[in-house]
Structure formats: structure tokens, C-alpha cells
Design a protein around this motif. Structure first.
Motif: not given
Length: 298
Positions: A199, A173, A179, A150, A170-171, A176, A202
Motif C-alpha cells: 500500500r 488507497d 483489501i 493492480n 498493489s492496493c 482495509k 500506508k
């Protein structure tokens, strides 16, 4: 059977609360985790000459990973300082790669390029300081995978994406819709085939040739989440690249019973690979460090 090369960063992750260091680093992790999955692998990176470097080098050598083309310099190996919060690893400091940053792999010899060409997949990362050699890597490798974590910005994406087949980000929180827009942007900047967004607890998103997939996580009570994302990437990569070697369209006279087209096969393969990656990542969260092999330090 495919062959995988990790090219770039290696470190020790120093768990400060227990004074134990574990081998790690994104490029090295991909190689090791592929090896633990039964794949023939190599690693090309930069080592220092301190106790951390010796521990990492001996560990991967003893695991049967080819390190014959690595580079060695006098100085401090890369390290990160870590603590655990209820099994979740938290980075609290580092030396920014040590000798890997001081002596980056910014040019590859013909011998090294021939070595890279022996592997089906070459994986590297934003922590590996190989940006200047990416045009060379692109010409030598049939499939280039790159982990942005990230830490990237728009200019970095523009510089790297034209030379890679798969991008991983790497996302956490991030919502959607944001992303998905980020994944599309990576495609627009030149990433040729696959964009993966992990995630953590998630799950993950995946876009392949513009088609979106989503995978739920296999939730477990983690001992240590170090390299959870790396293990997800590794499992998907080795299973997808291996599986796509069998991808063919059946002749029309064969009929249409079961899976008979490349598109149908690829869709089923992707879903299976994502499932296996989720299970593999959960299993790796039951290890200490990225893949074990801890050693006490003063």
C-alpha cells in the motif's frame, strides 16, 4: 543460502525530464534486489537488440546475475516513460513490453525447466507474458511468486492463482476490508500459501495460511519510489524462504522454554521478515530508478 530466479519482464524506465534511462521491470528487479542482498540469482527473460536492451543486459551481467538462458530477438526492448512528482514516480507511457510481448515465453524447453528447478524461488509477474507456461513453471519450481500489480481482473486471477505459492497485489488507497476480501478471493482461486498486499506509504497486509498480518511503513523522504513495492516483496521473500528452512517442532521432552514449535517460529519469522522488508524498501527509495545505473538517452 537460497537461490532466486527472476523470470519475465525487463525494461528501461525512461525519466523524460532528465533524459536518463534506468534498468527495471518487476521480474528483473526482484533478481537484482536479491543480488544486492547477497543472494545467488539468475534471470530468464527476453531482450531486444537496441541501446536499451544492451544497457540492461550489460548492467545485470556486470552485477554477477546469471543470464545464460535469456532469449534475444531483433526489436525494441521494453520501456516505460516516467516522471517524478516530489519523489513519487508516475508512469506516463510505455511500449507495452516491446519484444517481450511480441515474443512471449509461452513454452519452456526441458533445458530451461531444469534451469528453473535449480532455484528455490521463481518470481514472475503480470507484465511478463508467461501465463501459458505457468503449468510448466509450477512443475519445475518449488516456490512460485507472482506479482499482479493492480492490473488484474477476476478471470486473470482464476487463470493464474492455481499455479502459484505467493501472490502480491498493489492496493494503494483501497479500504482495509476490501483489501482483505481481495486477498481471501486470491486464496480461494488457488494461491497456495502467501498473499501480500502492498500500500505504498500506508504499509502492507499479509495473509499466510489464512492468518492476517499488518506492517507499518518505515517512512522516509523518498528520492524515488520506483521499485518500492518490488524491494518490499524481495526482502520478504528471501528472508521468509531462507528462514522457513529451519522450521521444526522440538521434541516434547525438550520442554516449552522460548520458541519450540513450528507455529511459534513461523509467526515470529513472519513479523521479523515484514519489519526487514519495510526497512529495505525505505532504503531503496533513496536510490534513483529501481536500483540505479542510469544512462543518458537522446
Amino acid at each position: 543460502m537460497i537461490k532466486v530466479l527472476g523470470l519475465g519482464d525487463n525494461v528501461v524506465d525512461k525519466y523524460m525530464h532528465i533524459k536518463t534511462m534506468y534498468p527495471g521491470g518487476n521480474a528483473l528487479n526482484i533478481a537484482v534486489l536479491a543480488r544486492l542482498s547477497g543472494i545467488e540469482v539468475g534471470y530468464l527473460g527476453v531482450f531486444g537488440d537496441d541501446e536499451a536492451a544492451k544497457h540492461v543486459y550489460k548492467t545485470v551481467s556486470d552485477m554477477g546475475i546469471d543470464v545464460s538462458h535469456c532469449r534475444f530477438y531483433h526489436g525494441e526492448n521494453g520501456y516505460a516513460e516516467v516522471r517524478l512528482d516530489d519523489g513519487d514516480r508516475v508512469f506516463i507511457g510505455s511500449n507495452q513490453g516491446g519484444v517481450s510481448k511480441e515474443y512471449p515465453i509461452d513454452f519452456l524447453t526441458d533445458i530451461e525447466l531444469d534451469y528453473i528447478a535449480e532455484y528455490d524461488v521463481c518470481h514472475t509477474s503480470i507484465f511478463s507474458y508467461v501465463e501459458e507456461s505457468l503449468p510448466q513453471i509450477r512443475k519445475a519450481s518449488g516456490f512460485v511468486s507472482f506479482d499482479f500489480s493492480n492490473r488484474y481482473d477476476e478471470e486473470y486471477l482464476k487463470k493464474v492463482c492455481p499455479y502459484i505459492d505467493m501472490a502480491a497485489i498493489s492496493c494503494g488507497d483501497m479500504p482495509k476490508d476490501e483489501i482483505i476480501e481481495e486477498m481471501k478471493r486470491i486464496e480461494e482461486y488457488g494461491c497456495k500459501h502467501v498473499v501480500m498486499a502492498t500500500r505504498g506509504s500506508k504499509g502492507a497486509f499479509l495473509r499466510i495460511d489464512g492468518k492476517l498480518y499488518e506492517q507499518s511503513p518505515y517512512l522516509v523522504e523518498a528520492v524515488d519510489t520506483m521499485a518500492a513495492g518490488d524491494s518490499f516483496i524481495t526482502s520478504f521473500l528471501i528472508n521468509y524462504i531462507s528462514g522457513m528452512k529451519d522450521c521444526v517442532d522440538f521434541p516434547e521432552k525438550a520442554g516449552h522454554r522460548g520458541i519450540t514449535t513450528k507455529e511459534e517460529y513461523q509467526d515470529a519469522l513472519i513479523k521479523t521478515c515484514l519489519y526487514r522488508a519495510a526497512v529495505f524498501a525505505a532504503g531503496n527509495c533513496q536510490r534513483d530508478g529501481s536500483f540505479g545505473y542510469g544512462k543518458k538517452f537522446d
